[in-house]
Write a protein that holds these residues in place. Structure first.
Motif, PDB file in Angstrom:
ATOM      1  N   ALA A 137       0.831  -1.217   0.000  1.00 23.36           N
ATOM      2  CA  ALA A 137       0.000   0.000   0.000  1.00 23.36           C
ATOM      3  C   ALA A 137       0.859   1.258   0.000  1.00 23.36           C
ATOM      4  N   GLY A 138       2.079   1.149   0.498  1.00 26.98           N
ATOM      5  CA  GLY A 138       3.008   2.266   0.377  1.00 26.98           C
ATOM      6  C   GLY A 138       2.867   3.328   1.435  1.00 26.98           C
ATOM      7  N   ILE A 139       2.230   3.031   2.564  1.00 30.66           N
ATOM      8  CA  ILE A 139       2.150   4.008   3.649  1.00 30.66           C
ATOM      9  C   ILE A 139       2.243   3.258   4.965  1.00 30.66           C
ATOM     10  N   SER A 140       3.234   3.590   5.775  1.00 34.62           N
ATOM     11  CA  SER A 140       3.478   2.847   7.018  1.00 34.62           C
ATOM     12  C   SER A 140       2.468   3.252   8.080  1.00 34.62           C
ATOM     13  N   GLU A 152      -3.236   5.960  17.229  1.00 31.55           N
ATOM     14  CA  GLU A 152      -4.606   5.470  16.999  1.00 31.55           C
ATOM     15  C   GLU A 152      -5.397   6.305  15.996  1.00 31.55           C
ATOM     16  N   GLN A 153      -4.723   6.714  14.933  1.00 20.39           N
ATOM     17  CA  GLN A 153      -5.444   7.419  13.871  1.00 20.39           C
ATOM     18  C   GLN A 153      -6.097   6.388  12.960  1.00 20.39           C
ATOM     19  N   ALA A 154      -7.096   6.829  12.193  1.00 20.33           N
ATOM     20  CA  ALA A 154      -7.725   5.928  11.216  1.00 20.33           C
ATOM     21  C   ALA A 154      -6.749   5.703  10.067  1.00 20.33           C
ATOM     22  N   MET A 155      -6.793   4.520   9.488  1.00 24.71           N
ATOM     23  CA  MET A 155      -5.956   4.250   8.321  1.00 24.71           C
ATOM     24  C   MET A 155      -6.506   5.032   7.127  1.00 24.71           C
ATOM     25  N   ARG A 196       0.680  -1.973  -8.535  1.00 26.19           N
ATOM     26  CA  ARG A 196       1.593  -2.686  -9.456  1.00 26.19           C
ATOM     27  C   ARG A 196       2.752  -1.756  -9.861  1.00 26.19           C
ATOM     28  N   ILE A 197       2.450  -0.463 -10.057  1.00 26.35           N
ATOM     29  CA  ILE A 197       3.523   0.492 -10.389  1.00 26.35           C
ATOM     30  C   ILE A 197       4.481   0.583  -9.203  1.00 26.35           C
ATOM     31  N   ARG A 198       3.913   0.628  -7.997  1.00 23.05           N
ATOM     32  CA  ARG A 198       4.751   0.705  -6.802  1.00 23.05           C
ATOM     33  C   ARG A 198       5.621  -0.550  -6.654  1.00 23.05           C
ATOM     34  N   LYS A 199       5.017  -1.696  -6.993  1.00 25.32           N
ATOM     35  CA  LYS A 199       5.770  -2.966  -6.919  1.00 25.32           C
ATOM     36  C   LYS A 199       7.003  -2.895  -7.821  1.00 25.32           C
ATOM     37  N   ILE A 234       3.456  14.662 -14.958  1.00 25.29           N
ATOM     38  CA  ILE A 234       2.985  15.972 -15.404  1.00 25.29           C
ATOM     39  C   ILE A 234       1.516  16.039 -14.990  1.00 25.29           C
ATOM     40  N   GLY A 235       1.162  17.038 -14.194  1.00 24.50           N
ATOM     41  CA  GLY A 235      -0.217  17.125 -13.704  1.00 24.50           C
ATOM     42  C   GLY A 235      -0.232  17.541 -12.250  1.00 24.50           C
ATOM     43  N   GLN A 236      -1.151  16.950 -11.487  1.00 22.59           N
ATOM     44  CA  GLN A 236      -1.244  17.309 -10.072  1.00 22.59           C
ATOM     45  C   GLN A 236      -0.074  16.713  -9.291  1.00 22.59           C
ATOM     46  N   ASN A 237       0.445  17.490  -8.366  1.00 17.71           N
ATOM     47  CA  ASN A 237       1.559  17.019  -7.544  1.00 17.71           C
ATOM     48  C   ASN A 237       0.984  16.393  -6.274  1.00 17.71           C
ATOM     49  N   SER A 238       0.609  15.104  -6.356  1.00 16.42           N
ATOM     50  CA  SER A 238      -0.044  14.458  -5.207  1.00 16.42           C
ATOM     51  C   SER A 238       0.737  13.218  -4.777  1.00 16.42           C
ATOM     52  N   ASP A 239       0.363  12.683  -3.636  1.00 19.59           N
ATOM     53  CA  ASP A 239       1.053  11.513  -3.089  1.00 19.59           C
ATOM     54  C   ASP A 239       0.589  10.256  -3.827  1.00 19.59           C
ATOM     55  N   LEU A 240       1.489   9.663  -4.608  1.00 15.91           N
ATOM     56  CA  LEU A 240       1.140   8.446  -5.357  1.00 15.91           C
ATOM     57  C   LEU A 240       1.640   7.189  -4.665  1.00 15.91           C
ATOM     58  N   ARG A 241       2.223   7.332  -3.473  1.00  8.59           N
ATOM     59  CA  ARG A 241       2.765   6.199  -2.689  1.00  8.59           C
ATOM     60  C   ARG A 241       4.082   5.669  -3.264  1.00  8.59           C
ATOM     61  N   PHE A 242       4.703   6.449  -4.157  1.00  6.97           N
ATOM     62  CA  PHE A 242       6.076   6.122  -4.567  1.00  6.97           C
ATOM     63  C   PHE A 242       6.748   7.431  -4.982  1.00  6.97           C
ATOM     64  N   ASP A 243       8.063   7.430  -5.008  1.00  3.97           N
ATOM     65  CA  ASP A 243       8.795   8.662  -5.344  1.00  3.97           C
ATOM     66  C   ASP A 243       8.760   8.904  -6.845  1.00  3.97           C
TER      67      ASP A 243
END
Length: 693
Positions: free
Chosen positions: A171-174, A192-195, A396-399, A411-420
């Motif tokens: 999932a890419g987020i600890s 104890e935050q929500a995932m 799969r991209i993260r894998k 190119i586009g929105q600068n958002s967190d995609l779970r990989f660098d």
């Protein structure tokens, strides 16, 4: 691949030398119990249930999941190394481990949702002993709140850490971790935050005990009461393999099936938890608008109202729009009916996309295939957010990214995609000059052996859409993304029905109007096949064929209730062009019927009877025209289409790119009817606001 020979319980086998002992034993047909080992996660080696005896090794059992075949030593005369899985030493070791595991495990089986599907239950039966020597009090752990989807009863946790490894690696987020030591060790989220991961539901399947179970499904049913149907997901265009479990007429839960080529064994939370939306706000009988209000009617009355309008309307003023969840069968039937009526106004692109079958099939599918992502060695994402548009594909991209040596540019929105990734810019100006944005990334892309470009649906609409598609095709040609044996030009579709609709030509014919033109008054009679994502203006008489009381039903003049994706057998072509048949798991509620049957009955009423009386006859027609829909194999599209597109490339008007998905959890009528999805959406919006502050 180098192979290694070894003996398992006296049987000689040959396996690849990168196998673990556990995999080698399974290959030989020996059963090895395990709690922490999982094929798609890193090796933890901490449950010790998979102990085996290695001949010539130390006089103690070895953990087969953490020992490789290449670690084994041959015999004194060069004989193949030997492993035993049924000796007294192994039996005693496993019984000891099981006894330890059960010291603190609560006797919750009668009230535990994992009952009947519990690895601990099964393995205690097979490998445990009938009594325990421990009389001390069991330890207890406080339950954690980790969100509206996953229910925790952490006293049951056996610390296999599968959930921790999944969130971190796949999932890419600890979000989950193990805190404390020894007796005080416990799995928890940070403070104890929500995932927040959109793949978090997969920890429910991974958990070998009842520590993490499905919160919406809690205390609903037992596995042996459920009828299980293997089918296909339609929440996005990936076409994940799922299993729908029903009791009577109700869908009780949705689980993933293993399909290595598409979703491996993961599904997004929207796919898994949308099932409560299948029960609420359903259209279960026809309605006709009388005196400005929708009023219940019989099928005959509803059909009579449609016939009266068809008879009074010029064929050139009749149109049809297919929604995002339509199967190929009903689109084919509607296309046939519109042709019989003499209208060319049909469209399956309610979002205004410029994808068109005339540009060739390669111009609108994911040519690399989903499994092909693992073969790519550089990636450029243009105007897409795969994390929300296709969560499983993003995993799969993260894998691939985790394997290393995989530069990614966006190119586009600068958002967190779970990989660098390298952020290149926001829109068309960057697309026209990637070199200027990042020379280093452009060189990596150009020098890659199998580069890949993913272009999102959000940018392929409007006047600029065609120019952007052509520019991306030209870029693909420039960097060598389309070669013999590799096609790295990919369009990321977001609607389950889109590729199938484009394949059968459910687009405006000669002189035909697009969905936007029809919705804004270009026709007098509009058939809306679950088209809820488009605003239909005043003017047209709307016949809505759908499942839920959503936006389309509110605008309708006649409502013909149809079956949802779990209530009909239908073909869906996923974004890579793979035709898959979804099976019926339940029946439509009340008087609702399958879509193709409604269109067939309607055709007889309006005097243009279609030439099929069963789904088989309808499918025969489709298969004669499009043979690839018979099987779920992928037929590679002709790459010449991309060259032709590239030749049309010209100047781009300046604009910034945005993803078409504003709220991941509320993208279709089923999701908007779901209470669970509404809760997730609220949580996500709250998280966004916090991040913005």
């Amino acid at each position: 691949m180098t192979m290694a020979k070894l003996k398992v319980d006296g049987r000689e086998i040959e396996v690849p030398d990168h196998y673990t002992l556990l995999q080698a034993c399974e290959e030989a047909g020996a059963e090895v119990p395990r709690f922490c080992f999982h094929e798609r996660l890193s090796i933890a080696g901490n449950c010790r249930m998979c102990l085996v005896e290695v001949k010539g090794g130390p006089p103690k059992p070895a953990a087969s999941c953490a020992m490789g075949v290449r670690d084994l030593r041959p015999g004194p005369n060069g004989e193949a190394p030997e492993v035993f899985t049924t000796t007294p030493m192994v039996k005693k070791a496993r019984e000891g481990v099981m006894e330890f595991l059960l010291i603190n495990h609560p006797l919750d089986c009668p009230i535990c949702d994992q009952g009947g599907e519990c690895d601990l239950q099964d393995q205690a039966m097979a490998y445990g002993v009938d009594s325990s020597r421990y009389k001390e009090n069991k330890r207890a752990v406080e339950d954690k709140y980790i969100g509206p989807l996953v229910k925790t009863i952490m006293t049951r946790c056996i610390h296999c850490t599968r959930c921790v490894r999944f969130t971190t690696e796949v999932a890419g987020i600890s979000e989950l971790g193990l805190v404390g030591r020894g007796e005080d060790a416990e799995i928890t989220t940070y403070l104890e935050q929500a995932m927040t991961s959109e793949l978090q539901g997969n920890v429910i399947d991974l958990c070998p005990v009842g520590a993490l179970t499905s919160r919406p499904y809690a205390y609903q049913a037992r596995p042996w009461e459920l009828t299980k149907t293997e089918t296909i997901d339609v929440m996005d265009a990936v076409g994940s393999a799922i299993r729908v479990d029903t009791r009577g007429r109700e869908v009780m839960r949705i689980m993933p099936r293993i399909n290595e080529a598409v979703n491996e064994e993961w599904i997004s939370d929207k796919t898994r938890f949308v099932w409560d939306g299948l029960r609420t706000q359903r259209l279960d009988r026809p309605y006709v608008r009388r005196d400005g209000r929708l009023q219940p009617a019989s099928w005959q009355e509803a059909f009579a109202a449609v016939k009266a309008k068809v008879d009074a309307t010029d064929p050139s003023r009749i149109g049809a729009i297919a929604g995002d969840l339509s199967a190929v069968e009903e689109m084919w039937a509607m296309k046939r009916l519109m042709a019989e009526l003499g209208s060319a106004h049909i469209d399956c692109r309610q979002d205004g996309s410029i994808n068109h079958p005339a540009d060739g099939r390669a111009s609108y599918i994911f040519n690399s295939t989903i499994a092909g992502i693992e073969d790519a060695d550089a990636l450029l994402i243009v105007g897409a957010n795969p994390r929300f548009e296709a969560s499983v594909l993003n995993a799969r991209i993260r894998k691939r990214w985790r394997l290393g040596n995989f530069p990614v540019g966006v190119i586009g929105q600068n958002s967190d995609l779970r990989f660098d990734y390298t952020y290149l810019g926001a829109g068309t100006d960057t697309l026209s000059n990637i070199e200027g944005a990042s020379q280093g990334f452009f060189d990596a892309l150009k020098n890659a052996e199998r580069p890949m470009i993913i272009v999102g649906q959000g940018v392929l609409k409007g006047e600029n859409g065609s120019a952007i598609l052509s520019s991306v095709a030209a870029l693909a040609r420039e960097i060598g993304a389309v070669t013999e044996g590799w096609n790295g030009f990919n369009v990321l579709q977001t609607a389950a029905s889109r590729v199938g609709g484009l394949d059968i030509g459910f687009v405006p014919g000669e002189g035909g109007k697009t969905a936007a033109e029809m919705a804004s008054g270009g026709v007098d009679l509009l058939f809306s096949m679950g088209a809820d994502e488009i605003e239909i203006g005043e003017g047209p008489f709307v016949v809505y064929m759908g499942t839920h009381g959503d936006r389309g039903a509110h605008r309708a003049d006649v409502i013909l209730p149809c079956g949802a994706y779990t209530e009909k057998s239908g073909t869906y072509v996923n974004l890579e062009g793979r035709a898959q048949v979804a099976s019926r798991a339940a029946f439509p509620p009340g008087e609702a019927r399958e879509d193709w049957a409604v269109i067939r009955a309607l055709s007889a009423v309006v005097g243009h009877t279609l030439p099929f009386d069963s789904l088989l006859e309808l499918r025969r027609e489709i298969y004669e025209a499009h043979g690839f829909m018979r099987s779920d194999a992928i037929v590679a599209a002709d790459a010449d289409a991309i060259t032709k597109l590239a030749d049309r490339a010209g100047q781009l008007a300046s604009m910034t790119f945005a993803s078409p998905i504003e709220d991941f959890y509320l993208t279709n009528p089923i999701a908007r009817a779901s209470k669970v999805m509404a809760e997730c959406s609220q949580l996500a919006q709250g998280t966004k606001l916090e991040a913005a502050e």
